[in-house]
Every structure is written in structure tokens, then in C-alpha cells.
Design an enzyme around this catalytic site. Structure first.
Site, PDB file in Angstrom:
ATOM      1  N   GLY A  60       0.775  -1.241   0.000  1.00  0.00           N
ATOM      2  CA  GLY A  60       0.000   0.000   0.000  1.00  0.00           C
ATOM      3  C   GLY A  60       0.802   1.283   0.000  1.00  0.00           C
ATOM      4  N   ASN A  99       1.508   3.065  -2.589  1.00  0.00           N
ATOM      5  CA  ASN A  99       0.806   4.008  -3.479  1.00  0.00           C
ATOM      6  C   ASN A  99      -0.422   4.595  -2.799  1.00  0.00           C
ATOM      7  OD1 ASN A  99       2.030   4.311  -6.283  1.00  0.00           O
ATOM      8  ND2 ASN A  99       2.223   2.103  -5.892  1.00  0.00           N
ATOM      9  N   MET A 143      -3.749  -6.957  -7.350  1.00  0.00           N
ATOM     10  CA  MET A 143      -3.153  -8.065  -8.093  1.00  0.00           C
ATOM     11  C   MET A 143      -4.181  -9.061  -8.637  1.00  0.00           C
ATOM     12  SD  MET A 143      -0.118  -7.218  -8.279  1.00  0.00           S
ATOM     13  CE  MET A 143       1.134  -6.189  -7.504  1.00  0.00           C
ATOM     14  N   HIS A 148       1.271   1.191 -13.076  1.00  0.00           N
ATOM     15  CA  HIS A 148       2.096   0.042 -13.461  1.00  0.00           C
ATOM     16  C   HIS A 148       3.575   0.459 -13.392  1.00  0.00           C
ATOM     17  CE1 HIS A 148       3.109  -3.734 -15.362  1.00  0.00           C
ATOM     18  NE2 HIS A 148       3.965  -3.060 -16.115  1.00  0.00           N
ATOM     19  N   GLU A 175      -8.367  -5.063 -22.231  1.00  0.00           N
ATOM     20  CA  GLU A 175      -7.054  -5.619 -22.555  1.00  0.00           C
ATOM     21  C   GLU A 175      -6.044  -5.170 -21.496  1.00  0.00           C
ATOM     22  OE1 GLU A 175      -3.915  -5.717 -26.249  1.00  0.00           O
ATOM     23  OE2 GLU A 175      -5.831  -4.712 -26.534  1.00  0.00           O
ATOM     24  N   VAL A 176      -5.311  -6.131 -20.905  1.00  0.00           N
ATOM     25  CA  VAL A 176      -4.447  -5.829 -19.757  1.00  0.00           C
ATOM     26  C   VAL A 176      -3.356  -4.814 -20.122  1.00  0.00           C
ATOM     27  CG1 VAL A 176      -2.898  -6.827 -18.021  1.00  0.00           C
ATOM     28  CG2 VAL A 176      -4.861  -8.136 -18.820  1.00  0.00           C
ATOM     29  N   ASP A 177      -3.252  -3.734 -19.344  1.00  0.00           N
ATOM     30  CA  ASP A 177      -2.208  -2.711 -19.465  1.00  0.00           C
ATOM     31  C   ASP A 177      -2.172  -2.018 -20.832  1.00  0.00           C
ATOM     32  OD1 ASP A 177      -1.466  -3.378 -16.881  1.00  0.00           O
ATOM     33  OD2 ASP A 177       0.223  -4.626 -17.482  1.00  0.00           O
ATOM     34  N   GLU A 199      10.374   7.666  -6.913  1.00  0.00           N
ATOM     35  CA  GLU A 199      10.620   8.768  -7.867  1.00  0.00           C
ATOM     36  C   GLU A 199       9.534   8.899  -8.922  1.00  0.00           C
ATOM     37  OE1 GLU A 199      14.541   8.432  -9.547  1.00  0.00           O
ATOM     38  OE2 GLU A 199      15.473   8.217  -7.579  1.00  0.00           O
ATOM     39  N   GLU A 248       6.121   6.384  -9.292  1.00  0.00           N
ATOM     40  CA  GLU A 248       4.735   6.024  -8.949  1.00  0.00           C
ATOM     41  C   GLU A 248       4.110   6.991  -7.948  1.00  0.00           C
ATOM     42  OE1 GLU A 248       3.891   1.817  -8.240  1.00  0.00           O
ATOM     43  OE2 GLU A 248       5.921   1.356  -8.863  1.00  0.00           O
TER      44      GLU A 248
HETATM   45  C1  GAR Z   1       3.537  -1.145  -7.275  1.00  0.00           C
HETATM   46  O1  GAR Z   1       4.855  -1.124  -7.730  1.00  0.00           O
HETATM   47  C2  GAR Z   1       2.564  -1.151  -8.448  1.00  0.00           C
HETATM   48  O2  GAR Z   1       2.989  -0.364  -9.527  1.00  0.00           O
HETATM   49  C3  GAR Z   1       2.583  -2.613  -8.822  1.00  0.00           C
HETATM   50  O3  GAR Z   1       2.558  -3.277  -7.572  1.00  0.00           O
HETATM   51  C4  GAR Z   1       3.226  -2.477  -6.594  1.00  0.00           C
HETATM   52  C5  GAR Z   1       2.301  -2.285  -5.403  1.00  0.00           C
HETATM   53  O4  GAR Z   1       2.949  -1.633  -4.366  1.00  0.00           O
HETATM   54  N1  GAR Z   1       1.488  -2.951  -9.661  1.00  0.00           N
HETATM   55  C6  GAR Z   1       1.584  -3.814 -10.669  1.00  0.00           C
HETATM   56  O5  GAR Z   1       2.588  -4.448 -10.917  1.00  0.00           O
HETATM   57  C7  GAR Z   1       0.316  -3.965 -11.508  1.00  0.00           C
HETATM   58  N2  GAR Z   1       0.598  -4.605 -12.734  1.00  0.00           N
HETATM   59  P1  GAR Z   1       2.164  -0.909  -3.191  1.00  0.00           P
HETATM   60  O6  GAR Z   1       1.178  -1.950  -2.604  1.00  0.00           O
HETATM   61  O7  GAR Z   1       3.228  -0.581  -2.190  1.00  0.00           O
HETATM   62  O8  GAR Z   1       1.466   0.299  -3.723  1.00  0.00           O
END
Ligand code: GAR
Length: 200
Positions: free
Chosen positions: A13, A15, A92, A111, A150-152, A180, A182
Site C-alpha cells: 500500500g 501508493n 493483483m 504500473h 485488454e491488460v495494461d 521517484e 509512482e
Molecule cells: C507497485 O509497484 C505497483 O505499480 C505494482 O505493484 C506495486 C504495489 O505496491 N502494480 C503492478 O505491478 C500492476 N501490474 P504498493 O502496494 O506498495 O502500492
């Protein structure tokens, strides 16, 4: 009126925390962080949400027969709260096409690469950074985009590049891409989407 926003999580978490911190420091004024939903009951993200006073729900994906049943439960949660924007922040679990269609142009994802590199089915979390290092790219980064079936592959809202450094491991690269890129572009993209939705 602030846009009612749900954040879907599965893990640490960080993000989600970036969104909470932006809100606490006076940003995200068009956004109300209404609900945090985790597909994993043990996700630390749930603790972060509770500490910030945000309503939480944990829907264990394993306890649903299939993704249609899981997404129906998600739908009931967001519909009951009038959610207008869904932010996938390390979520996920792949959503069904029906769920995505119902929230067309109202669901975004972050992503950890510069799409269209290192994305699509099977590319998530540390695997993305391992693939980037294995390929030998010198620049990677993060992307926020609108979720489509469609994924991503949906329209890109924001991207930020991060340099790969000599000696990087998937773990060190992941930490830098998070800090830096996300955690910078996700709050900006959420703000932009909330302004679009509220027409401000
Ligand atoms: C993050 O790096 C996010 O971009 C990635 O999972 C991580 C979650 O971290 N997402 C993917 O790979 C989706 N395809 P967080 O739980 O600390 O935010």
C-alpha cells in the site's frame, strides 16, 4: 463535491499512502478517499487506510468461486457507496470485462514500467523490474493509465522515467521507481481524473 474514490489494493500500500499523504498535505481537493478494498485480508495497505480513518473492506479472492463472483461482490461495495472513481494501486487481481465496462473511463491503474515495455499478463510487482534488468534497459519508470479490458493497454494519463543504476537489483529498482515515479504521478493522475469527473 469531491469525487468519491475507491482504492483497490493487495499488498503493502505505498501508493495508497502516497494518496493519503497528498491529501493530508492539502492536495487532492477534488477527491474524497471513500473506501479501500483489499483482495488480501492480510495486506498492510488495510492498516494504512485504517490509520487514515478510511473505510476498509477485505474480500479474499480465494473464497470466491470465480472472478465473476468476486467482481460482483466488488460491484456491490462500490455501488452502495456511490463510488465514481476506482484506483487500482497494486491490485493483483484481474477484473472482469463486465466490471471494467461498468466503470468505463472511471478506473485507473499504476504500473511499474514505461508501457508498452514490460507489461501485460504476468508482468506485475518485482517481476517487472527483473524483466527490465534482464533486458538491460538503461531507463525504466512508471505509467498511470485508464483500465480497459485488454491488460495494461488503455489510454495513458501519465508517465515518468527513472534511470537504471549499475548494481541495481529488482528490489532497489522497485524502491526507486516507487519513490521517484509512482508516488509522484499517481496522486497527480488521481487529481486530474477527479477534476475531469467533477467538471472543474
Ligand atoms: C507497485 O509497484 C505497483 O505499480 C505494482 O505493484 C506495486 C504495489 O505496491 N502494480 C503492478 O505491478 C500492476 N501490474 P504498493 O502496494 O506498495 O502500492
Amino acid at each position: 463535491m469531491a469525487v468519491k474514490t475507491a482504492v483497490f489494493v493487495s499488498g503493502g500500500g505505498t501508493n495508497l499512502q502516497a494518496l493519503i499523504d497528498r491529501k493530508l498535505s492539502g492536495g487532492l481537493d477534488s477527491c474524497e478517499l471513500t473506501l479501500v478494498v483489499s483482495s488480501n485480508p492480510d495486506a498492510y495497505a488495510l492498516e494504512r487506510a485504517k490509520a487514515a480513518g478510511i473505510e476498509t473492506a477485505a474480500l479474499d479472492r480465494q473464497s470466491y468461486a470465480d472472478s465473476a463472483a468476486f467482481c460482483k461482490a466488488l460491484e456491490d461495495l462500490v455501488a452502495a457507496r456511490g463510488i465514481e472513481l476506482i484506483v487500482l494501486a497494486g491490485f493483483m487481481t484481474v477484473l472482469t470485462a463486465e466490471f471494467i465496462a461498468k466503470h468505463e473511463n472511471r478506473t485507473i491503474n499504476v504500473h511499474p514500467s514505461l508501457i508498452p515495455s514490460f507489461c501485460g499478463k504476468g508482468f506485475y510487482g518485482l517481476r517487472v523490474h527483473k524483466a527490465a534488468l534482464d533486458y538491460g534497459v538503461k531507463v525504466t519508470g512508471a505509467t498511470v493509465f485508464i483500465v480497459t479490458p485488454e491488460v495494461d493497454a488503455g489510454p495513458i494519463i501519465a508517465q515518468k522515467a527513472v534511470a537504471v543504476q549499475d548494481g541495481d537489483t529488482p528490489e532497489t529498482l522497485q524502491r526507486r521507481v516507487m519513490a521517484e515515479a509512482e508516488h509522484v504521478i499517481l496522486p497527480e493522475a488521481v487529481e486530474e481524473m477527479c477534476r475531469r469527473i467533477s467538471g472543474r
